[in-house]
Each structure stands twice: as structure tokens, then as C-alpha cells.
Design an enzyme around this catalytic site. Structure first.
Site, short mmCIF file in Angstrom:
data_model
loop_
_atom_site.label_atom_id
_atom_site.label_comp_id
_atom_site.label_asym_id
_atom_site.label_seq_id
_atom_site.Cartn_x
_atom_site.Cartn_y
_atom_site.Cartn_z
N LYS A 161 0.82 -1.21 0.00
CA LYS A 161 0.00 0.00 0.00
C LYS A 161 0.86 1.27 0.00
O LYS A 161 2.06 1.22 0.26
CB LYS A 161 -0.93 -0.04 1.22
N TYR A 211 -12.67 -2.09 -3.45
CA TYR A 211 -13.15 -2.13 -2.07
C TYR A 211 -14.68 -1.96 -2.00
O TYR A 211 -15.20 -1.57 -0.95
CB TYR A 211 -12.46 -1.05 -1.24
N ARG A 261 -1.85 -14.12 4.03
CA ARG A 261 -2.57 -13.42 5.12
C ARG A 261 -1.84 -13.64 6.44
O ARG A 261 -1.78 -12.72 7.27
CB ARG A 261 -4.03 -13.86 5.18
N THR A 274 -5.39 -7.21 10.51
CA THR A 274 -5.70 -5.93 9.85
C THR A 274 -5.18 -4.74 10.66
O THR A 274 -4.63 -3.79 10.10
CB THR A 274 -7.24 -5.79 9.69
N ARG A 312 2.48 -6.39 8.83
CA ARG A 312 1.71 -5.26 9.36
C ARG A 312 2.24 -4.82 10.71
O ARG A 312 2.21 -3.62 11.04
CB ARG A 312 0.23 -5.62 9.41
N ASN A 346 -1.96 0.22 6.90
CA ASN A 346 -1.48 -1.08 7.38
C ASN A 346 -0.62 -1.83 6.37
O ASN A 346 -0.52 -3.05 6.41
CB ASN A 346 -2.65 -1.93 7.88
N HIS A 362 -2.13 -5.47 1.46
CA HIS A 362 -3.44 -6.10 1.23
C HIS A 362 -3.22 -7.54 0.79
O HIS A 362 -2.23 -7.83 0.11
CB HIS A 362 -4.21 -5.38 0.11
N GLU A 410 -9.72 -10.61 -7.93
CA GLU A 410 -8.71 -9.54 -7.83
C GLU A 410 -7.59 -9.74 -8.84
O GLU A 410 -7.12 -8.78 -9.46
CB GLU A 410 -8.20 -9.47 -6.38
N1 UDP Z 1 -9.92 -0.48 7.35
C1 UDP Z 1 -9.95 0.74 8.00
N2 UDP Z 1 -10.62 0.84 9.18
C2 UDP Z 1 -11.27 -0.23 9.75
C3 UDP Z 1 -11.23 -1.47 9.08
C4 UDP Z 1 -10.54 -1.57 7.88
O1 UDP Z 1 -9.38 1.70 7.51
O2 UDP Z 1 -11.86 -0.06 10.82
C5 UDP Z 1 -9.20 -0.61 6.08
C6 UDP Z 1 -7.87 -1.31 6.29
O3 UDP Z 1 -6.86 -0.64 5.59
C7 UDP Z 1 -8.11 -2.70 5.73
C8 UDP Z 1 -9.14 -2.42 4.63
O4 UDP Z 1 -9.94 -1.39 5.16
O5 UDP Z 1 -6.92 -3.28 5.26
C9 UDP Z 1 -10.01 -3.59 4.28
O6 UDP Z 1 -10.63 -4.08 5.45
P1 UDP Z 1 -10.72 -5.64 5.72
O7 UDP Z 1 -11.62 -5.84 6.87
O8 UDP Z 1 -11.04 -6.35 4.44
O9 UDP Z 1 -9.23 -6.03 6.22
P2 UDP Z 1 -8.04 -6.83 5.49
O10 UDP Z 1 -8.67 -7.88 4.61
O11 UDP Z 1 -7.24 -5.82 4.70
O12 UDP Z 1 -7.23 -7.42 6.61
MG MG Z 2 -10.18 -7.81 3.23
#
Ligand code: UDP
Ligand code: MG
Length: 135
Positions: free
Chosen positions: A9, A49, A85, A91, A102, A112, A115, A126
Site C-alpha cells: 500500500k 473495495y 494473510r 488488519t 503489518r 497497514n 493487502h 482480484e
Molecule cells: N480499514 C480501515 N478501518 C477499519 C477497518 C478496515 O481503515 O476499521 C481498512 C484497512 O486498511 C483494511 C481495509 O480497510 O486493510 C479492508 O478491510 P478488511 O476488513 O477487508 O481487512 P483486510 O482484509 O485488509 O485485513
Molecule cells: Mg479484506
């Protein structure tokens, strides 16, 4: 063998962590099938997204993803989706395991660093969206 889609990112690219993250990807046994450094468009980020459109953080997240270039990749490995992951960590970097990407390179839940696709179906979508030549 399984493929997954990954992004370094804008925060991590800007901070100069791309090399360290790519080094770790190779060290953990992934093959990089495709890699591009790109400035995403608003339309791409909103599509990517779309599942989070109703969430309160959506606008801020779109702005963040547009704040600079990203590195998009297709990674291949056994169990690539889960392995990537696991390597990224939770996250929220504050909740991520030690030595995950992360934890090491993320600042907060918004910034973070990385992705990763969360399931086979999203990985396929994707990859197909960003690397049609590899789909
Ligand atoms: N995100 C955020 N605030 C939150 C939750 C998520 O800004 O409270 C952002 C964060 O950058 C995250 C992305 O939204 O990576 C996608 O969220 P997801 O729950 O899919 O998490 P990921 O799959 O990236 O772990
Ligand atoms: Mg996600």
C-alpha cells in the site's frame, strides 16, 4: 499451487519498505508471477473495495489508497491465500503477531502496509481485475 493477489500500500511504498517486503515474500517461498508499480485510479479503488462501501471508513480508505503509488502482485505458493494473510498479520497492526508485515511496517488499521485476498473467489476476482493476462 495457489495464486493470491497482494498490494504493497502507499504508506509502505512511501516509507521505502517495498524492498524489505519483497525480500520477505521471496524468503517465505512465494513466486512472484506478476508485479507492477501503479498509481491506482479512484474508479479502481472504489471497485476493488466495493464490499466496504457502506462502512464509515470507506472515504478515508479510498483517499489513502490514492495517496501515492502502490505495488500490485500475484503471488504463487502452496496455500498462498492463507500463507500471505498469515505473513501480513492482523488488519490492525497493534493486534498483529510479532514479525508479521503489518506489525513491522503498518502504523494503524488504516495505514497497514499491505493487502491480501481473503478467499479463493476474491483471489480469482482480484487477479483477473488487475492482471487479466494471468487469470
Ligand atoms: N480499514 C480501515 N478501518 C477499519 C477497518 C478496515 O481503515 O476499521 C481498512 C484497512 O486498511 C483494511 C481495509 O480497510 O486493510 C479492508 O478491510 P478488511 O476488513 O477487508 O481487512 P483486510 O482484509 O485488509 O485485513
Ligand atoms: Mg479484506
Amino acid at each position: 499451487m495457489e495464486n493470491t493477489f497482494a498490494i504493497i500500500k502507499p504508506d509502505a511504498v512511501k516509507a521505502g519498505y517495498s524492498g524489505k517486503i519483497i525480500d520477505r515474500i521471496e524468503h517465505e517461498g512465494f513466486t512472484i508471477l506478476g508485479m507492477k508499480k501503479v498509481q491506482l485510479t479512484k474508479a479502481q479503488v472504489e471497485h476493488f473495495y466495493a464490499i466496504h462501501k457502506a462502512r464509515s471508513f470507506f472515504g478515508e480508505m479510498v483517499d489513502f489508497m490514492l495517496s501515492g503509488p502502490v505495488i500490485i502482485m500475484v503471488l504463487q505458493r502452496e496455500n498462498a491465500i492463507k500463507a500471505w494473510r498469515d505473513l501480513m498479520g492482523a488488519t490492525d497492526p497493534a493486534k498483529a503477531e510479532p514479525n508479521t508485515l503489518r506489525k513491522l511496517y503498518g502504523a494503524n488499521v488504516g495505514s497497514n502496509a499491505t493487502h491480501g485476498s481473503d478467499a479463493p473467489e476474491t483471489a480469482r476476482e482480484e487477479v483477473a481485475y488487475f492482471f487479466p493476462e494471468l487469470a
